[in-house]
Design a protein around this motif. Sequence first.
Motif, PDB file in Angstrom:
ATOM      1  N   VAL A   1      -7.017  52.090  29.388  1.00  0.00           N
ATOM      2  CA  VAL A   1      -6.771  52.802  30.631  1.00  0.00           C
ATOM      3  C   VAL A   1      -5.297  52.661  30.957  1.00  0.00           C
ATOM      4  CG1 VAL A   1      -9.103  52.566  31.576  1.00  0.00           C
ATOM      5  CG2 VAL A   1      -7.416  50.767  32.020  1.00  0.00           C
ATOM      6  N   GLU A   2      -4.759  53.623  31.686  1.00  0.00           N
ATOM      7  CA  GLU A   2      -3.373  53.578  32.141  1.00  0.00           C
ATOM      8  C   GLU A   2      -3.299  54.127  33.555  1.00  0.00           C
ATOM      9  OE1 GLU A   2      -0.290  55.130  29.571  1.00  0.00           O
ATOM     10  OE2 GLU A   2      -1.558  54.985  27.789  1.00  0.00           O
ATOM     11  N   ASP A   3      -2.228  53.801  34.230  1.00  0.00           N
ATOM     12  CA  ASP A   3      -1.909  54.424  35.507  1.00  0.00           C
ATOM     13  C   ASP A   3      -0.606  55.203  35.292  1.00  0.00           C
ATOM     14  OD1 ASP A   3      -1.541  55.142  38.139  1.00  0.00           O
ATOM     15  OD2 ASP A   3      -1.062  53.132  38.843  1.00  0.00           O
ATOM     16  N   CYS A   4      -0.709  56.582  35.205  1.00  0.00           N
ATOM     17  CA  CYS A   4      -1.770  57.266  35.921  1.00  0.00           C
ATOM     18  C   CYS A   4      -2.771  58.020  35.037  1.00  0.00           C
ATOM     19  CB  CYS A   4      -1.176  58.212  36.951  1.00  0.00           C
ATOM     20  SG  CYS A   4       0.179  59.230  36.379  1.00  0.00           S
ATOM     21  N   VAL A   5      -2.484  58.260  33.754  1.00  0.00           N
ATOM     22  CA  VAL A   5      -3.500  58.858  32.887  1.00  0.00           C
ATOM     23  C   VAL A   5      -3.376  58.292  31.476  1.00  0.00           C
ATOM     24  CG1 VAL A   5      -3.780  61.046  34.120  1.00  0.00           C
ATOM     25  CG2 VAL A   5      -2.010  60.856  32.345  1.00  0.00           C
ATOM     26  N   THR A   6      -4.461  58.409  30.737  1.00  0.00           N
ATOM     27  CA  THR A   6      -4.470  57.964  29.351  1.00  0.00           C
ATOM     28  C   THR A   6      -3.575  58.844  28.492  1.00  0.00           C
ATOM     29  OG1 THR A   6      -5.924  57.394  27.495  1.00  0.00           O
ATOM     30  CG2 THR A   6      -6.454  59.398  28.703  1.00  0.00           C
ATOM     31  N   TYR A   7      -3.005  58.253  27.450  1.00  0.00           N
ATOM     32  CA  TYR A   7      -2.248  59.000  26.443  1.00  0.00           C
ATOM     33  C   TYR A   7      -3.211  59.284  25.289  1.00  0.00           C
ATOM     34  CZ  TYR A   7       1.397  60.216  23.095  1.00  0.00           C
ATOM     35  OH  TYR A   7       2.176  60.861  22.175  1.00  0.00           O
ATOM     36  N   VAL A   8      -3.422  60.551  25.014  1.00  0.00           N
ATOM     37  CA  VAL A   8      -4.418  60.964  24.032  1.00  0.00           C
ATOM     38  C   VAL A   8      -3.804  60.965  22.637  1.00  0.00           C
ATOM     39  CG1 VAL A   8      -5.847  62.881  23.247  1.00  0.00           C
ATOM     40  CG2 VAL A   8      -5.735  62.325  25.681  1.00  0.00           C
ATOM     41  N   THR A   9      -4.387  60.236  21.715  1.00  0.00           N
ATOM     42  CA  THR A   9      -3.960  60.281  20.322  1.00  0.00           C
ATOM     43  C   THR A   9      -4.992  60.950  19.428  1.00  0.00           C
ATOM     44  OG1 THR A   9      -4.873  58.080  19.860  1.00  0.00           O
ATOM     45  CG2 THR A   9      -2.588  58.181  20.597  1.00  0.00           C
ATOM     46  N   SER A  10      -6.267  60.888  19.808  1.00  0.00           N
ATOM     47  CA  SER A  10      -7.338  61.417  18.945  1.00  0.00           C
ATOM     48  C   SER A  10      -8.360  62.168  19.788  1.00  0.00           C
ATOM     49  CB  SER A  10      -8.026  60.274  18.189  1.00  0.00           C
ATOM     50  OG  SER A  10      -7.101  59.547  17.412  1.00  0.00           O
ATOM     51  N   PRO A  11      -8.050  63.420  20.165  1.00  0.00           N
ATOM     52  CA  PRO A  11      -9.016  64.162  20.988  1.00  0.00           C
ATOM     53  C   PRO A  11     -10.348  64.382  20.292  1.00  0.00           C
ATOM     54  CG  PRO A  11      -7.223  65.586  20.257  1.00  0.00           C
ATOM     55  CD  PRO A  11      -6.815  64.189  19.940  1.00  0.00           C
ATOM     56  N   GLY A  12     -10.370  64.320  18.974  1.00  0.00           N
ATOM     57  CA  GLY A  12     -11.639  64.440  18.268  1.00  0.00           C
ATOM     58  C   GLY A  12     -12.592  63.300  18.531  1.00  0.00           C
ATOM     59  N   ASP A  13     -12.064  62.211  19.108  1.00  0.00           N
ATOM     60  CA  ASP A  13     -12.892  61.046  19.425  1.00  0.00           C
ATOM     61  C   ASP A  13     -13.279  60.976  20.904  1.00  0.00           C
ATOM     62  OD1 ASP A  13     -12.876  60.164  16.831  1.00  0.00           O
ATOM     63  OD2 ASP A  13     -11.333  58.644  17.120  1.00  0.00           O
ATOM     64  N   PHE A  14     -13.127  62.074  21.627  1.00  0.00           N
ATOM     65  CA  PHE A  14     -13.381  62.022  23.067  1.00  0.00           C
ATOM     66  C   PHE A  14     -14.775  61.507  23.405  1.00  0.00           C
ATOM     67  CE2 PHE A  14     -10.039  65.300  24.677  1.00  0.00           C
ATOM     68  CZ  PHE A  14      -9.126  64.288  24.846  1.00  0.00           C
ATOM     69  N   THR A  15     -15.783  61.910  22.636  1.00  0.00           N
ATOM     70  CA  THR A  15     -17.138  61.431  22.917  1.00  0.00           C
ATOM     71  C   THR A  15     -17.200  59.916  22.808  1.00  0.00           C
ATOM     72  OG1 THR A  15     -18.222  63.468  22.218  1.00  0.00           O
ATOM     73  CG2 THR A  15     -19.530  61.467  22.134  1.00  0.00           C
ATOM     74  N   LEU A  16     -16.576  59.361  21.777  1.00  0.00           N
ATOM     75  CA  LEU A  16     -16.542  57.906  21.613  1.00  0.00           C
ATOM     76  C   LEU A  16     -15.764  57.251  22.747  1.00  0.00           C
ATOM     77  CD1 LEU A  16     -15.889  57.753  17.756  1.00  0.00           C
ATOM     78  CD2 LEU A  16     -18.056  57.414  18.953  1.00  0.00           C
ATOM     79  N   HIS A  17     -14.662  57.880  23.160  1.00  0.00           N
ATOM     80  CA  HIS A  17     -13.895  57.334  24.286  1.00  0.00           C
ATOM     81  C   HIS A  17     -14.773  57.213  25.525  1.00  0.00           C
ATOM     82  CE1 HIS A  17     -10.619  57.873  21.657  1.00  0.00           C
ATOM     83  NE2 HIS A  17      -9.963  58.845  22.248  1.00  0.00           N
ATOM     84  N   LEU A  18     -15.515  58.269  25.816  1.00  0.00           N
ATOM     85  CA  LEU A  18     -16.346  58.268  27.023  1.00  0.00           C
ATOM     86  C   LEU A  18     -17.448  57.209  26.943  1.00  0.00           C
ATOM     87  CD1 LEU A  18     -16.608  62.120  27.601  1.00  0.00           C
ATOM     88  CD2 LEU A  18     -15.287  60.484  28.967  1.00  0.00           C
ATOM     89  N   VAL A  19     -18.041  57.079  25.771  1.00  0.00           N
ATOM     90  CA  VAL A  19     -19.073  56.055  25.590  1.00  0.00           C
ATOM     91  C   VAL A  19     -18.493  54.661  25.807  1.00  0.00           C
ATOM     92  CG1 VAL A  19     -20.570  54.945  23.889  1.00  0.00           C
ATOM     93  CG2 VAL A  19     -20.550  57.442  24.098  1.00  0.00           C
ATOM     94  N   ASP A  20     -17.338  54.400  25.223  1.00  0.00           N
ATOM     95  CA  ASP A  20     -16.775  53.059  25.324  1.00  0.00           C
ATOM     96  C   ASP A  20     -16.178  52.772  26.688  1.00  0.00           C
ATOM     97  OD1 ASP A  20     -17.653  52.309  22.882  1.00  0.00           O
ATOM     98  OD2 ASP A  20     -15.708  52.329  21.877  1.00  0.00           O
ATOM     99  N   LEU A  21     -15.650  53.793  27.367  1.00  0.00           N
ATOM    100  CA  LEU A  21     -15.219  53.581  28.750  1.00  0.00           C
ATOM    101  C   LEU A  21     -16.411  53.154  29.611  1.00  0.00           C
ATOM    102  CD1 LEU A  21     -12.785  56.590  29.216  1.00  0.00           C
ATOM    103  CD2 LEU A  21     -12.160  54.165  29.452  1.00  0.00           C
ATOM    104  N   ALA A  22     -17.548  53.793  29.412  1.00  0.00           N
ATOM    105  CA  ALA A  22     -18.752  53.419  30.160  1.00  0.00           C
ATOM    106  C   ALA A  22     -19.211  52.016  29.786  1.00  0.00           C
ATOM    107  CB  ALA A  22     -19.860  54.438  29.910  1.00  0.00           C
TER     108      ALA A  22
END
Length: 302
Positions: free
Chosen positions: A187-208
Amino acid sequence: MDSATRHLRILHPHPGIMAFYDGRVAGHRFMPGPNWVDDGAIEVGIASYAVVSGDEALVYDPHVSLEHARAIRAALVAAGVRRFRVVLSHWHLDHVAGTGVFADCEVIANARTDALLRAHKDAIEAGTHAGLPPILPLVLPNRVFSGRLDLRVGGRAVALIEANVHSEDATVLWLADARIMLAGDTVEDCVTYVTSPGDFTLHLVDLARLAALAPLHVLPNHGAAGVIAAGGYGPAIFGDTAGYIRWLLRLRAEPGLQAVPLREVIAGPLAAGRLEYFAPYEAVHRENIARVLAMHPGEVAG
């Protein structure tokens, strides 16, 4: 003080936790010309951390340069530390550059971080991986884990937890006794820096998954110095990060959204005081949009 570290500040967000913060200083640059230290770290602000108990310290990222790492080690020695271990939050250069100062210590990383550093070591040391400056030497991990690793730092229990957010090889530190998470770049303030948009589903799962640990205090590597010094961010930063990722996921179906400035995209968290607007993140926002739109159809995970 070395000129490279003249703006390095030592913060004390919680008992037994030290933050070593540099950046977000108008006009301050690490070196002239384009370079990854300024463009990816100093401009937006960056902190490394140390968990200290007795004469032991667990250093969470050795910062952006050997000079910074030397300053960190000297400050910890002055605080009575005699035994050091290092944990790498992930393989990006602004988090591993100071490893040479801790070459005599245990350096811990998850298996994916270890593999990425080994694969790119020659280019990183030559300064051809992401440009100048080179990281020389790059000290590789000598202890590797997968999933979770439980440690003790003096009398304190610390869990290392692997995740895929921002980078596929993230490791966060979880201090259950005080419900504090050292979050790296997940996480960052104020937004995340995206390196792998293909992994967005995994990002959301792991953020949860990280949010489900119910931390009371979240300390990211990139954030506002004042917020970090005051104890860090609340757990809502995980949901706010997920909300921004979901907004990015809308771009391919709603390309008109790309014209929306960052301040509007995160208006809710800003109004609630959970995040602080910082103008250099507009460039990060534009890069995130470009990276998502450049993906091939069907490649962005939703």
